[in-house]
Design a protein around this motif. Structure first.
Motif, PDB file in Angstrom:
ATOM      1  N   PHE A 248       0.816  -1.204   0.014  1.00  0.00           N
ATOM      2  CA  PHE A 248      -0.030   0.110  -0.086  1.00  0.00           C
ATOM      3  C   PHE A 248       0.863   1.302   0.036  1.00  0.00           C
ATOM      4  CE2 PHE A 248      -2.421   3.463   2.154  1.00  0.00           C
ATOM      5  CZ  PHE A 248      -3.599   3.394   1.189  1.00  0.00           C
ATOM      6  N   TRP A 272      -6.356  -1.102  10.682  1.00  0.00           N
ATOM      7  CA  TRP A 272      -6.023  -0.045   9.737  1.00  0.00           C
ATOM      8  C   TRP A 272      -6.525  -0.368   8.446  1.00  0.00           C
ATOM      9  CZ3 TRP A 272      -3.029  -0.905   5.491  1.00  0.00           C
ATOM     10  CH2 TRP A 272      -2.051  -2.265   5.740  1.00  0.00           C
ATOM     11  N   ASP A 274      -9.138  -1.047   7.361  1.00  0.00           N
ATOM     12  CA  ASP A 274     -10.530  -0.310   6.972  1.00  0.00           C
ATOM     13  C   ASP A 274     -10.480   1.202   7.001  1.00  0.00           C
ATOM     14  OD1 ASP A 274     -13.217  -0.214   6.820  1.00  0.00           O
ATOM     15  OD2 ASP A 274     -13.522  -0.410   9.058  1.00  0.00           O
ATOM     16  N   LEU A 275      -9.357   1.618   7.500  1.00  0.00           N
ATOM     17  CA  LEU A 275      -9.280   2.992   7.993  1.00  0.00           C
ATOM     18  C   LEU A 275      -8.600   3.878   6.622  1.00  0.00           C
ATOM     19  CD1 LEU A 275     -10.094   3.272  10.643  1.00  0.00           C
ATOM     20  CD2 LEU A 275      -8.092   3.255  11.557  1.00  0.00           C
ATOM     21  N   VAL A 276      -8.061   2.914   5.890  1.00  0.00           N
ATOM     22  CA  VAL A 276      -7.214   3.714   4.535  1.00  0.00           C
ATOM     23  C   VAL A 276      -8.436   3.998   3.517  1.00  0.00           C
ATOM     24  CG1 VAL A 276      -4.946   2.757   5.236  1.00  0.00           C
ATOM     25  CG2 VAL A 276      -6.396   1.484   3.577  1.00  0.00           C
TER      26      VAL A 276
END
Lengths: 327, 327
Positions: A248, A272, A274-276
DNA sequence: ACAAGTGTTGAAAACGTTTTCATAATTCAT
DNA sequence: ATGAATTATGAAAACGTTTTCAACACTTGT
């Protein structure tokens, strides 16, 4: 100076044997048990676990040897293991090998010297392959990564199946030039690579795999170089959370839009992912279940050393997110 | 069945005392030492650590009691502690309390029973406040969170200063209605709150703080409710990585643009804070340094029990990112 | 009332090491 | 050459518990 069981015995006016029985579950009359309890409180007695373990030859301890304690997968598993151990009145010795076989050897020796009741072990591929019968003189359950076939109990993910599911999903989304970046140190990564390759073949597509140390910075460097090459992949399968993070980062550094320029699908549903933006499509592993099952197998192996070897295979759950053009 | 030091002695044709000395660093002639080494290899002898610890009254073990092993701050610190311990030939018993004072009490008792040489401890506020002199009958270094003042060594962050730096930064960026969401279980969160409040006062602004359990889901719920209220803050200071994550989730759920609708600044430079869009402004803690210093203090305290109590305060480093309108 | 159980208790052995202590062997200064 | 100091070694005690074993005090069934 330090207060021992004989001090308690003297204070309670009984023998050390009686104190020991009162503290444990031996047969002691109610009257004496109360005297002993009072004496324990009065003296501030704390049993010496070293002495207790030496005499009773029961360490009430299991070892947990993992490859990387900073990897959330292993911390989650270790939580489950500790909870199960605690419920059974056992202690856990947690060891971190950093994917280093020298450290593995050191910790395995430590387990022997501690006379642990059993060990839960996520070995590097090198160690797993070098292990022969009798090399592990204690009950052992392999976790995440299988050991030598048929020698020990294990609880693993259906890695090939999970990888194939990711490939199938990517193909369904219209991607064809799908590359795979896999860890170099674990049999698990190898299985994921094989599952990826098989699925690619099934779809009539060319497999294209690379290996890398399962760490974010190493993966970022490898992915970044790869993405610069002509004929670079339009989608990537990544074999764990660290490698997924590296990929990523590399995509972002190259300014690639996800999923338009590059689709990403990997393992481990870390918070994380799900956060990006976009969220990353991942295989979620049943971490708590893995830890609990491993403890169950271990306890049963300790209770019945000669029962047949068992292998528990758990399925992952695909969580589809924007990084593959889903939802 | 199991091979002990007397078996080695018999195989080598020497006394158990000589074997013991050859294994340790006692004075043994070269010839006998070689014989013993050969006998050890031949018999596959493994020392029994319980027996060794019992007899020598030296456990070569330190305890590390943290509040949440899933928090990357603590895993990073524990790595540093283990490395330092390993270099000194010591083992670490890692304990996870889940911010629960009952579990803290249990592990503290375990430390006594294990007769550890010392303990590194990140206590809950409740426990820290209840601790009196003599309650910890072993050398103890508090970490991240200070214990009762003047009783034990500690290594902590300059929490108030770090909080103030965040406020100053936000004010410089033009924010005025700055709220603070702080953990409810640690003295550290309290210090961060006080630092925030002092800085707000210094700028002539109204402080507005709330407390929450230091977990992502609890923080998300609290932040989400807060952001719905009229007169909601236009910037938020968050007291650790978990709470920061919760706040970020809440902002996204409410569809707030960062930093335009809501600025975010918090603690702990976890990998994901750089991955989200925009990146999050955080205070980076010197985690490795904290662990190493704690071990140093502990070893020195063990060596010299009566030296004056010491407190090491380390500074955090502000990493400015888009969530506050920076870079 | 007696033999045979049934349960509680304490003295002492045992767990596997390290560490004292005494002894034998060596070196050294005289 | 001799006594003193040094060194290497082994026998046995010690570390703090649990467990065996025998003894004792009760019940119980006859």
């Amino acid at each position: 100076m330090t207060v021992g069981i004989r001090d308690v015995a003297r204070a309670a006016g009984v023998s050390t044997a009686t104190v020991s029985r009162a503290l444990g579950k031996g047969p002691v009359s109610e009257a004496l048990r109360a005297q002993v309890d009072a004496a324990v409180r009065a003296t501030g007695y704390r049993p010496n676990l070293s002495a207790r373990r030496l005499r009773s030859q029961a360490t009430q301890t299991v070892g947990l040897i993992v490859a990387d304690i900073r990897n959330p997968f292993f911390t989650a598993v270790s939580r489950a293991v500790e909870d199960a151990a605690y419920d059974a009145g056992m202690r856990v010795i947690l060891c971190n090998t950093d994917e280093d076989s020298a450290r593995e050897a050191m910790y395995l020796r430590l387990m022997e010297e501690e006379r642990v009741s059993g060990v839960i072990f996520a070995p590097t591929r090198a160690t797993a392959e070098a292990l022969g019968p009798g090399d592990l003189p204690f009950p052992t359950v392999f976790i995440d990564r299988a050991g030598p076939p048929g020698l020990h109990d294990s609880v693993v993910l259906d890695n090939a199946g999970a990888s194939a599911a990711l490939v199938d999903h990517l193909v369904a989304k219209g991607f064809a030039r799908i590359g795979g970046l896999f860890g170099s140190t674990s049999s698990t990564a190898q299985e994921r690579r094989d599952g990826y390759a098989a699925a690619m073949a099934r779809h009539g597509l060319d497999a294209c795999v690379r290996s890398v140390l399962p760490q974010a910075d190493a993966a970022e460097a490898a992915a970044s170089a790869w993405l610069e090459e002509p004929g670079r992949p339009e989608a990537l399968v990544l074999s764990n959370g660290q490698i997924l993070m590296g990929a990523f980062r590399a995509a972002r550094r190259r300014g690639l839009r996800i999923p338009n320029d590059l689709a990403l699908a990997g393992f481990d549903n870390e918070p994380w992912t799900d956060l990006v933006d976009p969220g990353l499509t991942v295989i979620e592993q049943p971490v708590a279940e893995i830890g609990a099952q491993a403890m169950r197998l271990l306890f049963e192996r300790i209770a019945t050393p000669d029962q047949p070897v068992r292998k528990v295979t758990l399925s992952g759950r695909a969580i589809l997110r924007g990084s593959t053009g889903a939802a």
